[in-house]
Design a protein around this motif. Structure first.
Motif, PDB file in Angstrom:
ATOM      1  N   THR A   1      24.388 -50.930 -63.666  1.00  0.00           N
ATOM      2  CA  THR A   1      24.083 -51.027 -65.030  1.00  0.00           C
ATOM      3  C   THR A   1      25.382 -51.502 -65.878  1.00  0.00           C
ATOM      4  OG1 THR A   1      22.712 -48.992 -64.585  1.00  0.00           O
ATOM      5  CG2 THR A   1      23.431 -49.717 -66.972  1.00  0.00           C
ATOM      6  N   LEU A   2      26.423 -50.976 -65.608  1.00  0.00           N
ATOM      7  CA  LEU A   2      27.658 -51.705 -66.160  1.00  0.00           C
ATOM      8  C   LEU A   2      28.680 -52.051 -65.174  1.00  0.00           C
ATOM      9  CD1 LEU A   2      26.475 -49.547 -68.319  1.00  0.00           C
ATOM     10  CD2 LEU A   2      28.640 -49.613 -69.417  1.00  0.00           C
ATOM     11  N   HIS A   3      29.466 -53.188 -65.474  1.00  0.00           N
ATOM     12  CA  HIS A   3      30.380 -53.768 -64.533  1.00  0.00           C
ATOM     13  C   HIS A   3      32.134 -53.506 -65.027  1.00  0.00           C
ATOM     14  CE1 HIS A   3      27.487 -55.352 -61.831  1.00  0.00           C
ATOM     15  NE2 HIS A   3      26.639 -55.566 -62.808  1.00  0.00           N
ATOM     16  N   ASP A   4      32.800 -53.327 -64.193  1.00  0.00           N
ATOM     17  CA  ASP A   4      34.204 -53.430 -64.355  1.00  0.00           C
ATOM     18  C   ASP A   4      34.440 -54.879 -65.305  1.00  0.00           C
ATOM     19  OD1 ASP A   4      37.058 -52.669 -64.373  1.00  0.00           O
ATOM     20  OD2 ASP A   4      37.284 -54.347 -62.637  1.00  0.00           O
ATOM     21  N   GLY A   5      35.124 -54.668 -66.423  1.00  0.00           N
ATOM     22  CA  GLY A   5      35.502 -55.990 -67.271  1.00  0.00           C
ATOM     23  C   GLY A   5      34.408 -55.924 -68.399  1.00  0.00           C
ATOM     24  N   ASP A   6      33.577 -55.213 -68.304  1.00  0.00           N
ATOM     25  CA  ASP A   6      32.314 -55.496 -69.396  1.00  0.00           C
ATOM     26  C   ASP A   6      32.934 -54.879 -70.679  1.00  0.00           C
ATOM     27  OD1 ASP A   6      30.292 -56.635 -67.984  1.00  0.00           O
ATOM     28  OD2 ASP A   6      29.077 -54.755 -67.581  1.00  0.00           O
ATOM     29  N   LEU A   7      32.333 -55.300 -71.771  1.00  0.00           N
ATOM     30  CA  LEU A   7      32.672 -54.835 -73.155  1.00  0.00           C
ATOM     31  C   LEU A   7      31.521 -54.063 -73.723  1.00  0.00           C
ATOM     32  CD1 LEU A   7      34.868 -54.971 -75.298  1.00  0.00           C
ATOM     33  CD2 LEU A   7      33.596 -56.818 -76.238  1.00  0.00           C
ATOM     34  N   ALA A   8      31.773 -52.913 -73.988  1.00  0.00           N
ATOM     35  CA  ALA A   8      30.635 -51.759 -74.488  1.00  0.00           C
ATOM     36  C   ALA A   8      30.844 -51.682 -75.848  1.00  0.00           C
ATOM     37  CB  ALA A   8      30.493 -50.554 -73.817  1.00  0.00           C
TER      38      ALA A   8
ATOM     39  N   ALA B   1      28.927 -68.356 -70.301  1.00  0.00           N
ATOM     40  CA  ALA B   1      29.741 -66.920 -69.837  1.00  0.00           C
ATOM     41  C   ALA B   1      30.710 -66.776 -71.186  1.00  0.00           C
ATOM     42  CB  ALA B   1      30.539 -67.326 -68.652  1.00  0.00           C
ATOM     43  N   LEU B   2      31.284 -67.473 -71.574  1.00  0.00           N
ATOM     44  CA  LEU B   2      32.124 -67.417 -72.770  1.00  0.00           C
ATOM     45  C   LEU B   2      31.691 -66.734 -74.043  1.00  0.00           C
ATOM     46  CD1 LEU B   2      34.788 -70.419 -72.389  1.00  0.00           C
ATOM     47  CD2 LEU B   2      35.563 -67.964 -72.251  1.00  0.00           C
ATOM     48  N   ALA B   3      30.324 -67.657 -74.401  1.00  0.00           N
ATOM     49  CA  ALA B   3      29.634 -67.016 -75.553  1.00  0.00           C
ATOM     50  C   ALA B   3      29.111 -65.599 -75.233  1.00  0.00           C
ATOM     51  CB  ALA B   3      28.361 -67.861 -75.726  1.00  0.00           C
ATOM     52  N   ARG B   4      28.849 -65.313 -73.931  1.00  0.00           N
ATOM     53  CA  ARG B   4      28.519 -63.710 -73.934  1.00  0.00           C
ATOM     54  C   ARG B   4      29.448 -62.776 -73.916  1.00  0.00           C
ATOM     55  NH1 ARG B   4      25.230 -61.250 -68.577  1.00  0.00           N
ATOM     56  NH2 ARG B   4      24.933 -59.063 -69.280  1.00  0.00           N
ATOM     57  N   ALA B   5      30.691 -63.235 -73.417  1.00  0.00           N
ATOM     58  CA  ALA B   5      32.101 -62.429 -73.338  1.00  0.00           C
ATOM     59  C   ALA B   5      32.255 -62.062 -74.823  1.00  0.00           C
ATOM     60  CB  ALA B   5      32.919 -63.176 -72.640  1.00  0.00           C
ATOM     61  N   CYS B   6      32.129 -63.146 -75.757  1.00  0.00           N
ATOM     62  CA  CYS B   6      32.515 -63.055 -77.172  1.00  0.00           C
ATOM     63  C   CYS B   6      31.517 -62.341 -78.075  1.00  0.00           C
ATOM     64  CB  CYS B   6      33.031 -64.409 -77.523  1.00  0.00           C
ATOM     65  SG  CYS B   6      34.410 -64.976 -76.575  1.00  0.00           S
ATOM     66  N   GLY B   7      30.373 -62.219 -77.360  1.00  0.00           N
ATOM     67  CA  GLY B   7      29.211 -61.751 -78.319  1.00  0.00           C
ATOM     68  C   GLY B   7      28.761 -62.604 -79.372  1.00  0.00           C
TER      69      GLY B   7
ATOM     70  N   ILE C   1      41.999 -63.764 -76.886  1.00  0.00           N
ATOM     71  CA  ILE C   1      41.610 -64.851 -75.965  1.00  0.00           C
ATOM     72  C   ILE C   1      41.877 -64.389 -74.726  1.00  0.00           C
ATOM     73  CG2 ILE C   1      42.725 -67.147 -75.119  1.00  0.00           C
ATOM     74  CD1 ILE C   1      43.131 -67.714 -78.136  1.00  0.00           C
ATOM     75  N   THR C   2      42.870 -63.755 -74.047  1.00  0.00           N
ATOM     76  CA  THR C   2      43.049 -63.370 -72.582  1.00  0.00           C
ATOM     77  C   THR C   2      41.827 -62.466 -72.399  1.00  0.00           C
ATOM     78  OG1 THR C   2      45.670 -63.262 -73.207  1.00  0.00           O
ATOM     79  CG2 THR C   2      44.484 -61.829 -71.257  1.00  0.00           C
ATOM     80  N   HIS C   3      41.267 -61.549 -73.015  1.00  0.00           N
ATOM     81  CA  HIS C   3      40.050 -60.750 -72.832  1.00  0.00           C
ATOM     82  C   HIS C   3      38.878 -61.494 -72.533  1.00  0.00           C
ATOM     83  CE1 HIS C   3      37.110 -57.675 -72.676  1.00  0.00           C
ATOM     84  NE2 HIS C   3      36.442 -58.384 -73.583  1.00  0.00           N
ATOM     85  N   ALA C   4      38.863 -62.527 -73.319  1.00  0.00           N
ATOM     86  CA  ALA C   4      37.555 -63.625 -73.199  1.00  0.00           C
ATOM     87  C   ALA C   4      37.619 -64.296 -71.997  1.00  0.00           C
ATOM     88  CB  ALA C   4      37.464 -64.234 -74.501  1.00  0.00           C
ATOM     89  N   ALA C   5      38.902 -64.872 -71.705  1.00  0.00           N
ATOM     90  CA  ALA C   5      38.843 -65.277 -70.104  1.00  0.00           C
ATOM     91  C   ALA C   5      38.575 -64.674 -69.214  1.00  0.00           C
ATOM     92  CB  ALA C   5      40.335 -66.124 -70.155  1.00  0.00           C
ATOM     93  N   LYS C   6      39.144 -63.406 -69.087  1.00  0.00           N
ATOM     94  CA  LYS C   6      38.895 -62.494 -68.176  1.00  0.00           C
ATOM     95  C   LYS C   6      37.330 -61.950 -68.061  1.00  0.00           C
ATOM     96  CE  LYS C   6      40.346 -58.060 -66.167  1.00  0.00           C
ATOM     97  NZ  LYS C   6      41.232 -56.820 -66.431  1.00  0.00           N
TER      98      LYS C   6
END
Length: 215
Positions: free
Chosen positions: A135-142, A55-61, A25-30
């Motif tokens: 291309t990639l940003h700080d905080g992205d999930l790879a 934004a939350l949908a994308r962060a959670c995949g 949850i903390t990662h999703a919010a950030k």
């Protein structure tokens, strides 16, 4: 507000809770740039801003349609964390490379479309710093494919370093060795000799990356 609207908001909040818990949850919010308290209110059935929900949908995949309307793949109850990414039912769980938390829970059909590879070698790594911007940003999930460690065509790879994971674009040099490149022009290329390249620990090729929408 009608009883039906309240019911829909509660169900939407529960779907969001399932998705956020899968990545933390903390990662999703950030990752979505949404305050933790706001995310908590959303999960409890509060009124949601569409931009924040996207934004939350994308962060959670996961699919925005699934969170907002319950359409698409049906998310089952969370299962125990697996050692490897695994297929089963309507979901796939992709584990963190360092086995933190449960991992990323995504729809099976989404994975087959977005990352058409064997899922058992897929792992999650965080992106830190701005070296790979834009291309990639700080905080992205790879998502990396740990079965793809042979350098090909200037692809992006996750590399093990003393204090964590580094993400760089790698190319083979004609005279031997490897060149590691950042996509941000502020960071100069780094050339590794043959011996240095042999000792380099490549974790896998980056095959997908997600994060909050960029303006």
């Amino acid at each position: 507000m009608s009883d039906e609207q309240e019911r829909q908001m509660r169900e939407r909040g529960e779907r969001l809770r399932q998705a956020a818990q899968a990545v933390g949850i903390t990662h999703a919010a950030k990752a979505a740039a949404v305050p933790y308290t706001t995310l908590r209110d959303y999960m409890n059935g509060g009124e949601m801003k569409l931009s924040s929900l996207a934004a939350l949908a994308r962060a959670c995949g996961v699919s925005l349609d699934w969170i907002a309307y319950g359409k698409g793949d049906v998310f089952e109850a969370p299962a125990a964390a697996s050692e490897h990414a695994s297929r089963g039912g309507h979901q796939v769980v992709i584990s963190w490379f360092d086995d933190r938390d449960e991992g990323l829970r995504v729809g099976k059909s989404w994975l087959e479309t977005a990352i058409p590879r064997e899922c058992t070698g897929l792992r999650l790594v965080p992106v830190t710093g701005d070296a790979m911007a834009p291309t990639l940003h700080d905080g992205d999930l790879a998502v990396i494919d740990t079965a793809a460690r042979q350098i090909q065509g200037g692809a992006i790879y996750a590399i093990a370093v003393d204090d964590g994971v580094l993400v760089r674009r790698l190319e083979k040099r004609l005279g031997g060795g490897i060149r590691a490149l950042a996509d941000h022009d502020r960071y100069p290329p780094q050339d590794l000799s043959g011996d240095e390249a042999d000792s380099l620990k490549i974790l896998g090729e980056v095959v997908w990356v997600g994060g909050p929408p960029r303006s």
